[in-house]
Design an enzyme around this catalytic site. Structure first.
Site, PDB file in Angstrom:
ATOM      1  N   CYS A 232       0.880  -1.182   0.000  1.00  0.00           N
ATOM      2  CA  CYS A 232       0.000   0.000   0.000  1.00  0.00           C
ATOM      3  C   CYS A 232       0.915   1.229   0.000  1.00  0.00           C
ATOM      4  CB  CYS A 232      -0.905   0.014   1.227  1.00  0.00           C
ATOM      5  SG  CYS A 232      -1.832  -1.519   1.501  1.00  0.00           S
ATOM      6  N   ALA A 233       1.693   1.339  -1.072  1.00  0.00           N
ATOM      7  CA  ALA A 233       2.814   2.285  -1.083  1.00  0.00           C
ATOM      8  C   ALA A 233       2.391   3.754  -1.069  1.00  0.00           C
ATOM      9  CB  ALA A 233       3.702   2.017  -2.299  1.00  0.00           C
ATOM     10  N   GLY A 236       4.725   6.909  -1.301  1.00  0.00           N
ATOM     11  CA  GLY A 236       6.007   6.255  -1.138  1.00  0.00           C
ATOM     12  C   GLY A 236       6.967   6.714  -0.074  1.00  0.00           C
ATOM     13  N   GLY A 237       6.494   7.344   0.985  1.00  0.00           N
ATOM     14  CA  GLY A 237       7.403   7.764   2.055  1.00  0.00           C
ATOM     15  C   GLY A 237       8.187   6.594   2.637  1.00  0.00           C
ATOM     16  N   LYS A 238       7.483   5.506   2.929  1.00  0.00           N
ATOM     17  CA  LYS A 238       8.146   4.326   3.517  1.00  0.00           C
ATOM     18  C   LYS A 238       8.909   3.540   2.452  1.00  0.00           C
ATOM     19  CE  LYS A 238       4.640   4.145   7.125  1.00  0.00           C
ATOM     20  NZ  LYS A 238       3.744   5.163   6.544  1.00  0.00           N
ATOM     21  N   ASP A 256       0.044  -0.128  -5.388  1.00  0.00           N
ATOM     22  CA  ASP A 256      -1.074   0.640  -4.845  1.00  0.00           C
ATOM     23  C   ASP A 256      -2.252   0.534  -5.807  1.00  0.00           C
ATOM     24  OD1 ASP A 256      -1.171   2.781  -2.396  1.00  0.00           O
ATOM     25  OD2 ASP A 256      -2.667   3.260  -3.920  1.00  0.00           O
ATOM     26  N   CYS A 354      -1.597   3.877  10.985  1.00  0.00           N
ATOM     27  CA  CYS A 354      -1.416   5.108  11.756  1.00  0.00           C
ATOM     28  C   CYS A 354      -2.681   5.351  12.585  1.00  0.00           C
ATOM     29  CB  CYS A 354      -1.084   6.300  10.853  1.00  0.00           C
ATOM     30  SG  CYS A 354      -2.240   6.553   9.495  1.00  0.00           S
TER      31      CYS A 354
END
Length: 403
Positions: A232-233, A236-238, A256, A354
């Site tokens: 679940c990109a 793309g922070g992670k 995604d 989160c």
């Protein structure tokens, strides 16, 4: 502090857009800040922070002002007047501002502040649900922490620079930062600044990423040369953090359901000089099936209520509905059931959200482990990050290993 008409009108228009037109607060702020190129840093700060303040404390202010959304223009001016009085800002003699009962406003504030749902400005259903799941004591502390303005935190892109050198480069550009204990790549700004305008940002030396979010990629225990899937990109922070941890070696497949988000990731990856990322849109079950049993590591940064990040998105307090949360839990379990099939024997998977709700977190993991798809997985560890303890966003992550 003296109020200026053009700045105040930008705030009033933005509040109307957010509460009457359903515009997201960050988009409303972005639009407001484009109104006048002559505004300096102080003007822009006033506009952005005032909009977020009125959104964050909307229930409390609306209760004091005796108004209800959707707001007409007079209602919004009443909300703004309450904001001014509670911050000790002298009201100007403008025809939009009528007689403002200062003593009554302060009295109502003192009275309403005795009740959590008014003091912390949250809907009844949210207060009741979170208190039930977390317990009264923890929820009281957590929602207070989630109403504090979020700090600006950077993650050093270690593909291109070290944290020490980045700090020096930013200092040379007038941006002061400090190290963050237990976060090896993080820098925190003691004072807010527009870091996106810096040469260091355009050179791909850092990304803006909350300290809690920076824990997730590291929790996946990746190594250079692995095949890693970020399911679940999003933008793309992670994914970018995973690329840095893998030293650009191996393969990351960023997936995604939204192609538009992956397009943003493509731009960010280019700036970051992250070359080991392939992007795939989940437009059917085929992209998942092709990868069954192929991945050393799988990250499921699952869709969730976002209750852990309402410091950044205070308008979500008013946009979220209990039905959405019930529905998202079904999606979370479905995602776990389907995406876990991509992990190969001996591989590992992280399920992350989160959110601070156990029903979205450990309960989902427990349910998965007792299911047919989860019987081959063992629970390794999990981490619950609460804002009132960490000082950062609320997060959850669980590490599972496939037998």
């Amino acid at each position: 502090m003296r109020l200026h008409r053009n700045l105040t009108f930008a705030v009033i228009d933005s509040i109307r857009d957010i509460f009457n037109e359903g515009v997201y607060a960050d988009k409303a702020v972005e639009k407001a800040l484009k109104r006048d190129k002559r505004w300096g840093a102080r003007d822009r700060k006033f506009v952005a922070e005032t909009i977020y303040d009125i959104v964050r404390w909307n229930r409390l202010y609306a209760e004091i002002a005796e108004v209800k959304a959707p707001y007409d223009r007079d209602n919004i001016w009443r909300l703004f007047s309450v904001w001014c009085i509670l911050r000790g800002i002298a009201l100007p003699d403008w025809n939009q501002i009528g007689d403002v009962p200062e003593r009554r406003i302060k009295g109502r504030f003192a009275e309403l502040s005795k009740t959590r749902k008014y003091r912390e400005s949250i809907p009844d259903w949210m207060d009741e649900m979170c208190a039930k799941e977390l317990g009264e004591e923890i929820w009281t502390k957590e929602i207070a922490a989630l109403n504090v303005q979020a700090s600006v935190i950077l993650r050093t892109n270690t593909l291109n620079i070290t944290r020490d050198v980045l700090q020096k480069k930013l200092r040379a550009e007038g941006v002061i930062t400090e190290f963050l204990p237990n976060h090896p790549d993080a820098l925190i700004l003691p004072e807010r600044a527009n870091v996106f305008k810096t040469e260091a940002f355009h050179a791909g030396y850092f990304e803006v990423q909350d300290a809690s979010s920076q824990l997730v990629a590291a929790y996946l225990d990746v190594k250079p040369g692995m095949k890693v899937i970020d399911t679940c990109a999003g933008a793309g922070g992670k994914t970018l953090h995973l690329s840095a941890l893998m030293e650009n070696k191996g393969q990351i497949i960023a997936m995604d359901i939204y192609e538009s988000k992956l397009r943003k990731l493509k731009v960010r990856a280019k700036r970051n000089k992250a070359h080991n990322i392939d992007m795939r849109v989940i437009d059917s079950t085929k992209p998942i099936k092709k990868l069954h049993g192929k991945a050393d590591r799988v990250l499921i940064d699952a869709p969730c209520s976002g209750l852990g990040v309402i410091r950044r998105n205070p308008d979500s307090k008013w946009k979220l509905q209990p039905e959405f949360i019930e529905n998202i839990k079904k999606i979370q379990q479905d995602v776990l059931q389907q995406y876990s099939k991509m992990v190969k024997p001996g591989g590992k998977m992280v399920y992350a959200t989160c959110s601070v709700l156990p029903s979205e977190n450990q309960e989902q993991v427990n349910h998965f482990l007792t299911s047919e798809a989860g019987k081959d997985f063992t629970f390794v560890s999990d981490k619950k990050v609460l804002a009132h303890i960490s000082g950062f966003d609320g997060f959850y992550m669980a590490l599972l290993e496939k037998k």
